[in-house]
Design an enzyme around this catalytic site. Structure first.
Site, PDB file in Angstrom:
ATOM      1  N   ASP A 357      10.631-107.951 -19.664  1.00  0.00           N
ATOM      2  CA  ASP A 357      10.100-107.846 -18.301  1.00  0.00           C
ATOM      3  C   ASP A 357      11.062-107.052 -17.422  1.00  0.00           C
ATOM      4  OD1 ASP A 357       8.911-108.965 -15.577  1.00  0.00           O
ATOM      5  OD2 ASP A 357       7.524-109.626 -17.126  1.00  0.00           O
ATOM      6  N   ASP A 358      10.977-107.243 -16.152  1.00  0.00           N
ATOM      7  CA  ASP A 358      11.713-106.498 -15.124  1.00  0.00           C
ATOM      8  C   ASP A 358      13.232-106.555 -15.357  1.00  0.00           C
ATOM      9  OD1 ASP A 358      12.321-105.225 -12.817  1.00  0.00           O
ATOM     10  OD2 ASP A 358      11.422-106.702 -11.468  1.00  0.00           O
ATOM     11  N   LYS A 467       3.268-104.069 -19.706  1.00  0.00           N
ATOM     12  CA  LYS A 467       2.851-104.893 -18.558  1.00  0.00           C
ATOM     13  C   LYS A 467       3.032-104.006 -17.334  1.00  0.00           C
ATOM     14  CE  LYS A 467       4.103-109.209 -16.135  1.00  0.00           C
ATOM     15  NZ  LYS A 467       5.065-110.317 -16.156  1.00  0.00           N
ATOM     16  N   ASP A 469       2.945-103.591 -13.635  1.00  0.00           N
ATOM     17  CA  ASP A 469       3.019-104.480 -12.476  1.00  0.00           C
ATOM     18  C   ASP A 469       2.819-103.698 -11.171  1.00  0.00           C
ATOM     19  OD1 ASP A 469       3.431-106.814 -11.062  1.00  0.00           O
ATOM     20  OD2 ASP A 469       5.388-107.259 -11.937  1.00  0.00           O
ATOM     21  N   ASP A 537       1.192-115.722 -11.288  1.00  0.00           N
ATOM     22  CA  ASP A 537       2.589-116.090 -11.543  1.00  0.00           C
ATOM     23  C   ASP A 537       2.745-117.595 -11.639  1.00  0.00           C
ATOM     24  OD1 ASP A 537       3.569-113.574 -11.689  1.00  0.00           O
ATOM     25  OD2 ASP A 537       4.452-113.525  -9.690  1.00  0.00           O
TER      26      ASP A 537
HETATM   27  C1  DGJ Z   1       5.726-110.082 -10.691  1.00  0.00           C
HETATM   28  C2  DGJ Z   1       5.051-110.519 -11.951  1.00  0.00           C
HETATM   29  O1  DGJ Z   1       3.874-111.191 -11.657  1.00  0.00           O
HETATM   30  C3  DGJ Z   1       6.023-111.374 -12.756  1.00  0.00           C
HETATM   31  O2  DGJ Z   1       5.385-111.857 -13.913  1.00  0.00           O
HETATM   32  C4  DGJ Z   1       7.222-110.548 -13.110  1.00  0.00           C
HETATM   33  O3  DGJ Z   1       6.839-109.502 -13.962  1.00  0.00           O
HETATM   34  C5  DGJ Z   1       7.844-110.012 -11.846  1.00  0.00           C
HETATM   35  N1  DGJ Z   1       6.904-109.324 -11.020  1.00  0.00           N
HETATM   36  C6  DGJ Z   1       8.980-109.074 -12.176  1.00  0.00           C
HETATM   37  O4  DGJ Z   1       9.488-108.481 -11.065  1.00  0.00           O
END
Ligand code: DGJ
Length: 787
Positions: A357-358, A467, A469, A537
């Site tokens: 992820d991030d 993913k 975002d 989330d």
């Molecule tokens: C928002 C996403 O909904 C989370 O799952 C995660 O990826 C964060 N951003 C990361 O910054």
């Protein structure tokens, strides 16, 4: 099927019919609902009694627009309800005297320019209208018979010799001849997306939608209208949605004469689009469905439609992998070693895809910087993405990656070299959200830059999943490349769709998951490019029951990303059982988002069993037909509860979720009525073997143990880490009619009297799963007269 029969136009799907007919210069909507044998004189609005003070338009028949159901209403001619189109002509006038020219059936679909659309439609109809001032409107309808869905959209063309400015161009207007409906919208905010809000219509206007630049968690474009008495399994219900991801408007107006007008389309606020002579403007497709099987019927129509006609590409009907996402396990604090430790454990548990992820790029150790600088942070990942990807592949895991392409941090190399690429209004300092700005996707060079960057990124490492975002709403909207700022929101969306088309189109084997702070852009537009969406989330089991129930109103389980996360939950600090978190997440695309290296040995074996069970029934969980048996929004006998069921198309298999929120002590468990089964087949019903943590009993443990222990002490923890209790076993065989009419009688719930195999120990926020298989022996045919 489309039939043109004199003045009558019939659009028919398997169970629904949409009928209209010419009425002088107007096109009258005669009926939309159950398929019938249409008859124009019988269906026409009867207006012989005069109109009181209402305005009468001159024509073959003395009609007052306000009394009619119309496909496209003239503007400024006495229909005082809002219509689909508002235009300003070169002379400053605004009246649009739409006159119906005729209907034409098309063999080929007419996809909207620059916008996503459903695919695989059976037939298309075009109704054409003109105005005296040289503006032409085409209403374009496409049929999806097996889903009982009709899509509608509007195409405007300037056929005159002077510019025309379009101020409002919605996609669909549906006039219904009565107003006794309950309107349900799906509203919320971050971490509590798509909660159904139902209220009966009263005379006047209900207007909703979004102004945030995305389809928004505040109000999804999906909504429904139900006739009195309609419920989850029966009654007449209409469902509406829009294939669009930007700001949108929905509007339900009941006029003074008992009719209901339903409008939907792009948000007209701040919109203007001037058409030069010969130019054309397409609106997004609106989606309409109708069912006599209640809100459940509407959902199943839309689920089929999304699976067959929205999601496309090789992943459309492919079972989706079980993933581990490192976000809630590490947030920004990771390095390759930590990731690989997670990955090794994940592999042992049965996970198939590892998602980074991030935080893997630039200086991004927090959310304050580096969006836009997608060069790997070599301190965290010395071998780069390719290095990590290959190591994951060697472990037997596919590699997935997080990106947020539409945004830029002011503290980034990208911003420093192209400050003009961030959306901002001249002279006003732009508002920040999560320390970031939005890139100006109206600019072709920004689109090209993103396409180049993303394609290069995807080709740089063995990436099998992205993913995508998007973590802020849009403000300060302005683009210097637009001569007309009223075009901003639609141009920006068209720019994004172009980027998505190019990137996803050139990597068809990569699985894309859309995300926007969870479910801030959960819509059909995104699903045309990305086969799944991160639902929210919020991973708390009970909140997820609400979020997934609401989302399932318009979207199938096969597009909902659902993860098992830690307890206490990071969004609510609520505690729930590990098994319950799985039972709920299994009704979607299963993932795990927690530090699996810190699970106890007992928890690891529970998770491994969960994943094995999910893989065994994955197709059914993801693509089975969904029935909502009990709503988490409606408190019932025994306390809060939620029950869902998925059934295979051939009705030979089903899975049932039986979950509770806050329980009511010492309450009985009423029979759970199942749905969607074959009434004439026998089924075996088996509960899934689950485990209970002994610590859930607290100090009550001492009441059953032969010795007294400190229930929060090391001994109990050490035992609990290695050993869990089995839940009760339930196993029945019963006919489909029994299960659907009398209901499933589950074992009694724990009521302070102990733990044994006849008791379902179900504390707050716990759940059970039941698996049903049809037995080979069919029941004898029902006796005559028996339903
Ligand atoms: C928002 C996403 O909904 C989370 O799952 C995660 O990826 C964060 N951003 C990361 O910054």
């Amino acid at each position: 099927m489309i039939r043109l029969d004199g003045d009558l136009i019939c659009l028919e799907t398997d169970h629904t019919g949409y009928y209209m007919a010419r009425r002088g210069a107007l096109l009258e909507t005669l009926h939309y609902g159950t398929k019938i044998q249409p008859d124009v004189p019988a269906l026409r609005e009867k207006t012989g009694a005069g109109y009181g003070t209402d305005v009468v338009v001159a024509g073959a028949e003395p009609d007052s627009l306000l009394h009619l159901c119309l496909e496209l209403t003239p503007d400024g001619r006495g229909d005082f309800r809002m219509g689909m189109v508002s235009a300003r002509f070169a002379d400053g006038s605004t009246v649009c005297d739409w006159a119906f020219c005729g209907a034409e059936q098309k063999e080929e679909p007419l996809p909207p320019a620059g916008l996503p659309a459903a695919w695989g439609g059976a037939e298309t109809l075009v109704n054409t209208f003109t105005t005296t001032k040289g503006l032409e409107a085409q209403l374009i309808y496409t049929l999806y018979p097996a889903c009982d869905v009709i899509t509608r959209r509007l195409r405007l063309r300037n056929t005159g010799d002077a510019p025309v400015t379009i101020l409002r161009c919605l996609s669909s207007q549906l006039d219904l001849p009565r107003r006794e409906y309950t309107l349900t919208t799906f509203t919320g905010a971050w971490a509590r997306e798509r909660r159904p809000q139902a209220a009966p219509l009263t005379e006047g206007v209900r207007e909703f939608g979004s102004r945030t630049g995305n389809s928004s968690h505040y109000c999804n474009p999906f909504f429904q209208l139900a006739e009195p008495g309609a419920g989850e399994d029966s009654g007449r219900v209409y469902g509406f949605n829009l294939i669009y991801s930007g700001s949108h408007l929905e509007r339900v107006e009941t006029g003074p004469y008992g009719k209901t007008r339903v409008l939907s389309g792009i948000q007209p606020e701040h919109f203007s689009w001037t058409l030069a002579p010969g130019e054309m403007l397409d609106t997004p497709e609106a989606v309409l469905t109708f069912s006599r099987q209640g809100t459940g019927g509407v959902s199943r129509n839309l689920h089929r439609f999304v699976q067959r006609h929205i999601v496309r590409g090789p992943w459309a009907d492919r079972p989706r992998p079980v993933l581990l996402n490192n976000w809630e396990a590490t947030y920004f604090d990771f390095n390759e070693g930590k990731l690989l430790r997670l990955a090794k454990e994940a592999k042992k548990l049965g996970i198939e895809l590892f998602v980074l992820d991030d935080g893997w790029f630039g200086k991004r150790d927090s959310d304050t910087c580096s969006l836009g600088d997608y060069t790997v942070n070599s301190k965290k990942l010395p071998g780069g993405l390719a290095g990590l990807g290959h190591k994951l592949n060697d472990l037997g895991l596919a590699f997935g990656l997080w990106v947020e392409p539409e945004m830029v941090s002011p503290d980034s190399e990208l911003y420093r070299s192209h400050p003009d690429w961030a959306v901002q209004t001249p002279g006003i300092s732009p508002a920040l959200s999560r320390h970031q700005l939005v890139l100006d996707l109206c600019r072709p060079e920004v689109q090209d830059y993103l396409i180049g960057q993303l394609n290069a990124l995807l080709d740089s490492a063995p990436i099998r999943y992205i993913k995508w975002d998007m973590n802020r709403h849009m403000t300060d909207c302005y683009s210097p490349v637009l001569a007309e700022q009223g075009r901003f929101s639609l141009c920006w969306m068209q720019g994004l769709y172009r980027v998505l088309e190019q990137v996803t189109g050139s990597h068809p084997e990569v699985l894309f998951e859309s995300c926007a702070s969870g479910g801030n852009r959960f819509d059909l537009g995104m699903l045309c490019y990305m086969p799944q969406i991160w639902t929210s989330d919020d991973t708390d089991a009970w909140e997820r029951m609400k979020i997934q129930s609401g989302t399932s109103g318009g979207y199938p389980q096969s597009v909902m990303g659902c993860h098992v996360a830690a307890s206490p939950n990071h969004q609510t600090l609520r505690t729930s059982q590990l098994e319950a978190r799985f039972d709920v997440a299994a009704f979607g695309i299963l993932g795990y988002e927690l530090d699996v290296t810190r699970l106890s040995p007992a928890e690891k074996s529970v998770v491994a069993a969960q994943i094995a069970f999910y893989k065994q029934h994955r197709k059914l969980f993801q693509f089975g037909q969904l029935y909502r048996l009990a709503s988490p929004f409606v408190p019932a006998a025994g306390g809060e509860s939620c029950a869902w069921m998925v059934v295979s198309d051939d009705k030979t298999e089903a899975l049932v979720l039986d979950a509770v929120g806050r329980i009511e002590p010492n309450s009985e468990t009423p029979p759970l009525r199942l749905a969607g089964l074959d009434p004439n087949r026998r089924y075996r019903v088996e509960s899934r073997a689950q485990k209970i943590d002994i610590r859930d009993f607290g100090t009550l443990l001492n009441a059953v143990l032969p010795v007294s222990v400190n229930t929060s002490g090391l001994l109990v923890h050490a035992a609990a880490d290695r050993y869990m209790l089995d839940t009760e076993k339930e196993s029945y065989t019963a006919a489909g009619d029994l299960l659907m009419e009398a209901g499933l009688r589950r074992k009694a719930r724990f009521a302070g009297t102990g733990y044994n195999e006849e008791v379902r120990v179900m504390p707050d926020y716990s759940a059970r799963l039941y698996y049903l298989t049809a037995l080979p022996d069919a029941l004898p045919a029902p006796e005559p007269g028996r339903p």
